[in-house]
Design a protein around this motif. Structure first.
Motif, PDB file in Angstrom:
ATOM      1  N   VAL A  71       0.861  -1.187   0.000  1.00 15.61           N
ATOM      2  CA  VAL A  71       0.000   0.000   0.000  1.00 15.61           C
ATOM      3  C   VAL A  71       0.894   1.233   0.000  1.00 15.61           C
ATOM      4  N   GLN A  72       0.314   2.359  -0.370  1.00 20.05           N
ATOM      5  CA  GLN A  72       1.102   3.587  -0.523  1.00 20.05           C
ATOM      6  C   GLN A  72       1.586   4.167   0.804  1.00 20.05           C
ATOM      7  N   LYS A  73       2.630   4.976   0.700  1.00 15.14           N
ATOM      8  CA  LYS A  73       3.244   5.609   1.860  1.00 15.14           C
ATOM      9  C   LYS A  73       2.268   6.518   2.591  1.00 15.14           C
ATOM     10  N   LYS A  74       1.325   7.123   1.866  1.00 17.13           N
ATOM     11  CA  LYS A  74       0.389   8.081   2.466  1.00 17.13           C
ATOM     12  C   LYS A  74      -0.466   7.470   3.583  1.00 17.13           C
ATOM     13  N   HIS A  75      -0.463   6.147   3.715  1.00 14.55           N
ATOM     14  CA  HIS A  75      -1.275   5.475   4.729  1.00 14.55           C
ATOM     15  C   HIS A  75      -0.570   5.350   6.079  1.00 14.55           C
ATOM     16  N   ALA A  76       0.550   6.025   6.250  1.00 17.82           N
ATOM     17  CA  ALA A  76       1.366   5.881   7.463  1.00 17.82           C
ATOM     18  C   ALA A  76       0.576   6.042   8.754  1.00 17.82           C
TER      19      ALA A  76
ATOM     20  N   SER B  36       9.300   1.321   2.652  1.00 17.75           N
ATOM     21  CA  SER B  36      10.494   1.146   1.829  1.00 17.75           C
ATOM     22  C   SER B  36      10.211   1.765   0.466  1.00 17.75           C
ATOM     23  N   GLY B  37      10.774   2.930   0.227  1.00 21.57           N
ATOM     24  CA  GLY B  37      10.561   3.630  -1.037  1.00 21.57           C
ATOM     25  C   GLY B  37      11.080   2.854  -2.234  1.00 21.57           C
ATOM     26  N   ASP B  38      12.193   2.122  -2.025  1.00 24.93           N
ATOM     27  CA  ASP B  38      12.784   1.332  -3.111  1.00 24.93           C
ATOM     28  C   ASP B  38      11.796   0.287  -3.623  1.00 24.93           C
ATOM     29  N   GLU B  39      11.126  -0.362  -2.681  1.00 21.38           N
ATOM     30  CA  GLU B  39      10.225  -1.451  -3.048  1.00 21.38           C
ATOM     31  C   GLU B  39       8.771  -0.994  -3.165  1.00 21.38           C
ATOM     32  N   GLY B  40       8.481   0.197  -2.651  1.00 18.43           N
ATOM     33  CA  GLY B  40       7.121   0.714  -2.699  1.00 18.43           C
ATOM     34  C   GLY B  40       6.153  -0.068  -1.831  1.00 18.43           C
ATOM     35  N   LEU B  41       6.642  -0.505  -0.672  1.00 16.40           N
ATOM     36  CA  LEU B  41       5.767  -1.231   0.246  1.00 16.40           C
ATOM     37  C   LEU B  41       6.177  -0.997   1.695  1.00 16.40           C
ATOM     38  N   TRP B  42       5.264  -1.356   2.590  1.00 21.86           N
ATOM     39  CA  TRP B  42       5.502  -1.233   4.021  1.00 21.86           C
ATOM     40  C   TRP B  42       6.130  -2.512   4.545  1.00 21.86           C
ATOM     41  N   ASP B  43       7.254  -2.393   5.245  1.00 21.44           N
ATOM     42  CA  ASP B  43       7.843  -3.526   5.948  1.00 21.44           C
ATOM     43  C   ASP B  43       7.226  -3.543   7.338  1.00 21.44           C
TER      44      ASP B  43
END
Length: 150
Positions: free
Chosen positions: A76-81, A105-112
């Motif tokens: 999911v996108q970073k905006k969901h932090a 993780s911006g490189d992978e475009g996902l949340w770890d």
């Protein structure tokens, strides 16, 4: 949770080397297997995990807190932090210390995500399969919260 086309590896935590590739029947083992083999983690892939926006996950026992942990990459996108972190704070039950981590993780475009399963509602030390079901329910609720806040 019905797992389809499941792929499993037991790996060494330190080297990430594959120790064995058990078949799906391994999931009926007690989750306590991981406490008895704390140097190992269980890596599982299944198309069934797509329902909660991941391809695979790992189960292990945290070396410090001795809690069962699930580690996964949430697509999911970073905006969901704020929604993700609020959900984890509000829906993990237990002690004062909620030992989860959620990093984008911006490189992978996902949340770890590293989430203590012990703090999920309904968790008991039963089978690995039941633990996966509890995890699936928790992740489904997280995705529902993300949709509501979108």
């Amino acid at each position: 949770m019905e797992l389809n086309n499941v792929y499993i590896e037991l790996c060494d935590k330190e080297t990430e080397e594959t120790l064995s590739k058990p078949d799906a029947s391994f999931l009926s083992k007690p989750i306590t297997y991981l406490k008895e083999h704390q140097n190992e983690f269980l890596y599982i892939e299944s198309p069934s995990f797509e329902t909660f926006k991941t391809d695979s996950l790992s189960l292990e026992v945290d070396d410090v807190f001795k809690t069962y942990m699930v580690l996964l990459g949430l697509k999911v996108q970073k905006k969901h932090a704020s929604t993700i972190k609020s959900f984890l704070n509000e829906n993990l039950h237990g002690g004062e210390i909620k030992n989860f981590s959620a990093m984008f993780s911006g490189d992978e475009g996902l949340w770890d995500l590293n989430i203590p399963i012990d703090m999920m509602e309904g968790f008991q030390e039963t089978t690995i399969e039941e633990t996966l079901s509890i995890t699936s329910n928790f992740m489904t609720k997280l995705l529902s919260a993300l949709e509501q806040n979108n």
